[in-house]
Design an enzyme around this catalytic site. Sequence first.
Site, PDB file in Angstrom:
ATOM      1  N   ARG A  46      25.795 -49.149  -9.998  1.00  0.00           N
ATOM      2  CA  ARG A  46      26.828 -48.181  -9.583  1.00  0.00           C
ATOM      3  C   ARG A  46      26.921 -48.161  -8.061  1.00  0.00           C
ATOM      4  O   ARG A  46      28.004 -48.122  -7.490  1.00  0.00           O
ATOM      5  CB  ARG A  46      26.499 -46.773 -10.122  1.00  0.00           C
ATOM      6  CG  ARG A  46      26.591 -46.660 -11.641  1.00  0.00           C
ATOM      7  CD  ARG A  46      26.631 -45.220 -12.106  1.00  0.00           C
ATOM      8  NE  ARG A  46      25.403 -44.472 -11.865  1.00  0.00           N
ATOM      9  CZ  ARG A  46      24.349 -44.434 -12.677  1.00  0.00           C
ATOM     10  NH1 ARG A  46      24.380 -45.097 -13.828  1.00  0.00           N
ATOM     11  NH2 ARG A  46      23.283 -43.717 -12.378  1.00  0.00           N
ATOM     12  N   LYS A 137      38.147 -31.871  -6.121  1.00  0.00           N
ATOM     13  CA  LYS A 137      39.086 -32.115  -7.220  1.00  0.00           C
ATOM     14  C   LYS A 137      38.631 -31.407  -8.487  1.00  0.00           C
ATOM     15  O   LYS A 137      37.437 -31.371  -8.777  1.00  0.00           O
ATOM     16  CB  LYS A 137      39.171 -33.620  -7.495  1.00  0.00           C
ATOM     17  CG  LYS A 137      40.088 -33.970  -8.671  1.00  0.00           C
ATOM     18  CD  LYS A 137      39.960 -35.408  -9.101  1.00  0.00           C
ATOM     19  CE  LYS A 137      39.346 -35.479 -10.482  1.00  0.00           C
ATOM     20  NZ  LYS A 137      39.412 -36.822 -11.070  1.00  0.00           N
ATOM     21  N   LYS A 220      47.891 -32.802  -7.683  1.00  0.00           N
ATOM     22  CA  LYS A 220      47.714 -34.134  -8.284  1.00  0.00           C
ATOM     23  C   LYS A 220      48.220 -34.084  -9.727  1.00  0.00           C
ATOM     24  O   LYS A 220      47.481 -33.778 -10.652  1.00  0.00           O
ATOM     25  CB  LYS A 220      46.234 -34.532  -8.238  1.00  0.00           C
ATOM     26  CG  LYS A 220      45.932 -35.868  -8.905  1.00  0.00           C
ATOM     27  CD  LYS A 220      44.573 -36.410  -8.504  1.00  0.00           C
ATOM     28  CE  LYS A 220      44.211 -37.645  -9.311  1.00  0.00           C
ATOM     29  NZ  LYS A 220      43.053 -38.350  -8.785  1.00  0.00           N
TER      30      LYS A 220
HETATM   31  P1  13P Z   1      43.458 -42.337 -12.966  1.00  0.00           P
HETATM   32  O1  13P Z   1      44.311 -42.781 -11.816  1.00  0.00           O
HETATM   33  O2  13P Z   1      42.637 -43.437 -13.577  1.00  0.00           O
HETATM   34  O3  13P Z   1      44.205 -41.497 -13.967  1.00  0.00           O
HETATM   35  O4  13P Z   1      42.351 -41.377 -12.349  1.00  0.00           O
HETATM   36  C1  13P Z   1      42.707 -40.452 -11.420  1.00  0.00           C
HETATM   37  C2  13P Z   1      41.833 -39.281 -11.572  1.00  0.00           C
HETATM   38  O5  13P Z   1      41.213 -38.853 -10.622  1.00  0.00           O
HETATM   39  C3  13P Z   1      41.755 -38.635 -12.874  1.00  0.00           C
HETATM   40  O6  13P Z   1      41.131 -37.411 -12.753  1.00  0.00           O
END
Ligand code: 13P
Length: 341
Positions: A46, A137, A220
Amino acid sequence: MNLAELNKIANAMVAKGKGILAADESTGTIQKRFDKIGVQNIEDNRRDYRELLFRATDAMKNHISGVILYDETIRQKAKDGTPFVKLIEAAGAVPGIKVDAGAKPLALSKDETVTEGLDGLRERLIEYHKLGARFAKWRATYDPTEGRPSYNCINANAQGLARYAALCQENGIVPIVEPEVLMDGDNSIETCEAVTEWVLRETFQQLYYSNVALEGMILKPNMVIAGKKAARRAGIDEVAEKTVKLLKRCVPSAVPGIAFLSGGQSDEEATAHLNAMNAGYDLPWALTFSYGRALQAAPQKAWSGKADNVGAAQAAFAHRARMNSLAATGQWKPDLEKKAA
Ligand code: 13P
């Protein structure tokens, strides 16, 4: 709350022609990615994989504004002992951190989830800030099929997003608010549109009740798109038009930027959709990418766990980062993909 500082960070996260690398896969999620390329999911692998991304200097410096990390990664060091956070900062990008504890079954509800992780979040945010995180996030998910989602699911998740966002701002961290209407099912684009509108309206209502300052956050969202198994898949222009129109109805212009998730779209689809929105419309916010899979599928395949492939993997990452960077200013063209192939 120091809103001027939050606003400055938020603007840096959506700086012109740059976007966010979502490298915050939990140990369970990276397992799924590594399984596809036959790599064992151990800490050294990782680390080696994340290190090759963060050391892809051209991509990081020119196209990536921020990187979302995971609890393990924000504490991790490169092989030579340099903390990953320092590598990211040296490239001029902002380090961020995923802080939710995942989507868990919503009690007394059929096949719906609520995202957990509020317990102890204030203390975790204080620690992550000390470790260098300047944004965070939190992702909530909604399945738009068979009568779902319920208002209960939308409301519970919106409250979670709002409480998380308020805690972030209290502690000098810009919240990425991520309500994701999933694209895995057979739903139509119209269903995605209706559900996304309901979800966004409820989310912004709860952000208001929680005193979250819109100038100090990033949204987002998913794009407005048909499910992968839908009978009719909409074309690029339809996705772009429906997405922009919906976002204009629901997202106040005080929000500095919107950074899409890719959600399982193919690499090129995710780029083409973003490009069509930036090329074709006047927008009141920066519109860019915060992709996980659409930035990483190509480098993961090129790497496949072999040290000899690090250069090829970095080139694959740099290519996708550059394509999406062009899409973020509406300057991408399909033939740029062919030239590189
Ligand atoms: P994806 O672009 O693979 O959907 O992932 C973005 C992300 O942070 C999902 O929480």
